[in-house]
Design a protein around this motif. Sequence first.
Motif, PDB file in Angstrom:
ATOM      1  N   LYS A 167       6.891  -3.497   6.693  1.00  0.00           N
ATOM      2  CA  LYS A 167       7.952  -2.507   6.502  1.00  0.00           C
ATOM      3  C   LYS A 167       7.290  -1.275   5.920  1.00  0.00           C
ATOM      4  CE  LYS A 167      11.784  -5.658   6.140  1.00  0.00           C
ATOM      5  NZ  LYS A 167      13.014  -5.996   5.454  1.00  0.00           N
ATOM      6  N   LEU A 168       7.443  -0.170   6.607  1.00  0.00           N
ATOM      7  CA  LEU A 168       6.848   1.094   6.185  1.00  0.00           C
ATOM      8  C   LEU A 168       7.982   2.077   5.913  1.00  0.00           C
ATOM      9  CD1 LEU A 168       4.163   2.724   5.875  1.00  0.00           C
ATOM     10  CD2 LEU A 168       4.609   3.540   8.183  1.00  0.00           C
ATOM     11  N   LEU A 169       8.200   2.358   4.626  1.00  0.00           N
ATOM     12  CA  LEU A 169       9.254   3.277   4.217  1.00  0.00           C
ATOM     13  C   LEU A 169       8.629   4.646   3.956  1.00  0.00           C
ATOM     14  CD1 LEU A 169      12.263   3.650   3.423  1.00  0.00           C
ATOM     15  CD2 LEU A 169      11.549   3.133   1.067  1.00  0.00           C
ATOM     16  N   ALA A 170       9.034   5.627   4.744  1.00  0.00           N
ATOM     17  CA  ALA A 170       8.530   6.999   4.597  1.00  0.00           C
ATOM     18  C   ALA A 170       9.614   7.822   3.905  1.00  0.00           C
ATOM     19  CB  ALA A 170       8.200   7.594   5.953  1.00  0.00           C
ATOM     20  N   THR A 171       9.248   8.429   2.768  1.00  0.00           N
ATOM     21  CA  THR A 171      10.186   9.256   2.011  1.00  0.00           C
ATOM     22  C   THR A 171       9.727  10.700   2.063  1.00  0.00           C
ATOM     23  OG1 THR A 171      10.670   7.393   0.543  1.00  0.00           O
ATOM     24  CG2 THR A 171      11.273   9.601  -0.243  1.00  0.00           C
ATOM     25  N   HIS A 172      10.624  11.570   2.519  1.00  0.00           N
ATOM     26  CA  HIS A 172      10.319  12.988   2.673  1.00  0.00           C
ATOM     27  C   HIS A 172      11.135  13.809   1.693  1.00  0.00           C
ATOM     28  CE1 HIS A 172       7.914  12.223   6.225  1.00  0.00           C
ATOM     29  NE2 HIS A 172       8.790  11.275   6.477  1.00  0.00           N
TER      30      HIS A 172
ATOM     31  N   ASP B  21       5.354   3.910   1.839  1.00  0.00           N
ATOM     32  CA  ASP B  21       5.320   2.680   1.054  1.00  0.00           C
ATOM     33  C   ASP B  21       5.354   1.512   2.036  1.00  0.00           C
ATOM     34  OD1 ASP B  21       5.804   0.475  -0.592  1.00  0.00           O
ATOM     35  OD2 ASP B  21       7.224   1.564  -1.869  1.00  0.00           O
ATOM     36  N   MET B  22       4.189   0.882   2.242  1.00  0.00           N
ATOM     37  CA  MET B  22       4.088  -0.214   3.203  1.00  0.00           C
ATOM     38  C   MET B  22       4.063  -1.545   2.470  1.00  0.00           C
ATOM     39  SD  MET B  22       1.120  -1.144   5.998  1.00  0.00           S
ATOM     40  CE  MET B  22      -0.095  -1.608   4.767  1.00  0.00           C
ATOM     41  N   THR B  23       4.947  -2.455   2.899  1.00  0.00           N
ATOM     42  CA  THR B  23       4.916  -3.815   2.374  1.00  0.00           C
ATOM     43  C   THR B  23       4.641  -4.767   3.525  1.00  0.00           C
ATOM     44  OG1 THR B  23       7.308  -4.058   2.635  1.00  0.00           O
ATOM     45  CG2 THR B  23       6.503  -3.333   0.467  1.00  0.00           C
TER      46      THR B  23
ATOM     47  N   LEU C  85       0.865  -1.174   0.000  1.00  0.00           N
ATOM     48  CA  LEU C  85       0.000   0.000   0.000  1.00  0.00           C
ATOM     49  C   LEU C  85       0.908   1.232   0.000  1.00  0.00           C
ATOM     50  CD1 LEU C  85      -2.998   0.930   0.218  1.00  0.00           C
ATOM     51  CD2 LEU C  85      -2.644   1.033   2.696  1.00  0.00           C
ATOM     52  N   VAL C  86       0.734   2.092  -1.016  1.00  0.00           N
ATOM     53  CA  VAL C  86       1.547   3.299  -1.128  1.00  0.00           C
ATOM     54  C   VAL C  86       0.608   4.498  -1.128  1.00  0.00           C
ATOM     55  CG1 VAL C  86       3.257   4.552  -2.499  1.00  0.00           C
ATOM     56  CG2 VAL C  86       3.262   2.037  -2.502  1.00  0.00           C
ATOM     57  N   ASN C  87       0.894   5.458  -0.260  1.00  0.00           N
ATOM     58  CA  ASN C  87       0.053   6.650  -0.179  1.00  0.00           C
ATOM     59  C   ASN C  87       0.859   7.857   0.291  1.00  0.00           C
ATOM     60  OD1 ASN C  87      -0.546   4.902   2.476  1.00  0.00           O
ATOM     61  ND2 ASN C  87      -0.543   7.061   3.032  1.00  0.00           N
ATOM     62  N   THR C  88       0.311   9.033   0.021  1.00  0.00           N
ATOM     63  CA  THR C  88       0.890  10.241   0.584  1.00  0.00           C
ATOM     64  C   THR C  88       0.305  10.420   1.981  1.00  0.00           C
ATOM     65  OG1 THR C  88      -0.839  11.632  -0.362  1.00  0.00           O
ATOM     66  CG2 THR C  88       1.188  11.369  -1.654  1.00  0.00           C
ATOM     67  N   GLU C  89       0.985  11.243   2.789  1.00  0.00           N
ATOM     68  CA  GLU C  89       0.488  11.537   4.132  1.00  0.00           C
ATOM     69  C   GLU C  89       0.843  12.974   4.485  1.00  0.00           C
ATOM     70  OE1 GLU C  89       0.509   9.037   8.026  1.00  0.00           O
ATOM     71  OE2 GLU C  89       2.352  10.243   7.997  1.00  0.00           O
ATOM     72  N   ILE C  90      -0.181  13.752   4.774  1.00  0.00           N
ATOM     73  CA  ILE C  90      -0.006  15.147   5.187  1.00  0.00           C
ATOM     74  C   ILE C  90      -0.543  15.291   6.608  1.00  0.00           C
ATOM     75  CG2 ILE C  90      -0.697  17.542   4.774  1.00  0.00           C
ATOM     76  CD1 ILE C  90       1.028  16.557   2.542  1.00  0.00           C
ATOM     77  N   TYR C  91       0.269  15.812   7.485  1.00  0.00           N
ATOM     78  CA  TYR C  91      -0.156  16.140   8.848  1.00  0.00           C
ATOM     79  C   TYR C  91      -0.837  17.497   8.792  1.00  0.00           C
ATOM     80  CZ  TYR C  91       0.239  17.729  13.680  1.00  0.00           C
ATOM     81  OH  TYR C  91      -0.022  18.228  14.929  1.00  0.00           O
ATOM     82  N   GLU C  92      -2.068  17.560   9.237  1.00  0.00           N
ATOM     83  CA  GLU C  92      -2.855  18.782   9.096  1.00  0.00           C
ATOM     84  C   GLU C  92      -2.476  19.880  10.072  1.00  0.00           C
ATOM     85  OE1 GLU C  92      -6.989  17.682   8.933  1.00  0.00           O
ATOM     86  OE2 GLU C  92      -6.642  16.428   7.183  1.00  0.00           O
ATOM     87  N   GLY C  93      -1.538  19.612  10.963  1.00  0.00           N
ATOM     88  CA  GLY C  93      -1.084  20.643  11.875  1.00  0.00           C
ATOM     89  C   GLY C  93      -0.029  21.549  11.263  1.00  0.00           C
TER      90      GLY C  93
END
Length: 185
Positions: A147-152, A134-136, A96-104
């Motif tokens: 495994k959750l790879l967060a790319t910033h 990117d979660m596998t 599962l691959v998605n974007t993530e925005i923190y609303e703060g």
Amino acid sequence: MSATAVPNRHGSAVITLPSDTQYLVTRLFDAPAALVFKAFTTPELVKRWWGFESAEWLVCEIDLRVGGRWRFVVRDQVMEVGFHGEYLEIDAPRRLVNTEIYEGVPDTKPQEISPAEWDALGEWAGRGDAPVLDMTLEEVGGVTTMKLLATHTSREVRDAILESGMETGMQVSYDRLEDLVRQAA
């Protein structure tokens, strides 16, 4: 890699830094990958594990399709916390691959956004330079390794997130997820 179920994996998520702009979370769950994937993608289940148990859910929306959006908003005491994003890739129950925005973060707090408004927002709504998760999920013998790879976009953004205290909330959430999927397995 062989994995064996254990009585309790609470607090066992591990964060590593594979690059200057990424962090990788690795966590085992004593449940099939399909069940872990379902818990990440079904609003009724997300509400049972995401965030702190004391939080009141205000919004839990998941439109599980490529290009679909998701949004979670909870209130804990007097503070509201929200996240939203867009699904980029879906390969159930493996990825599962998605974007993530923190609303703060300034300029990223939508109140109530209609689908038409969302489409008009473009980059602001979590496309383009938004962090990508990117979660596998890999299952061996009924134990699933997530495994959750967060790319910033930069090291500074990644480091600010890691220094925010997010690990405490992450461990609590994954412990609650572990309890949920163990009960259902």
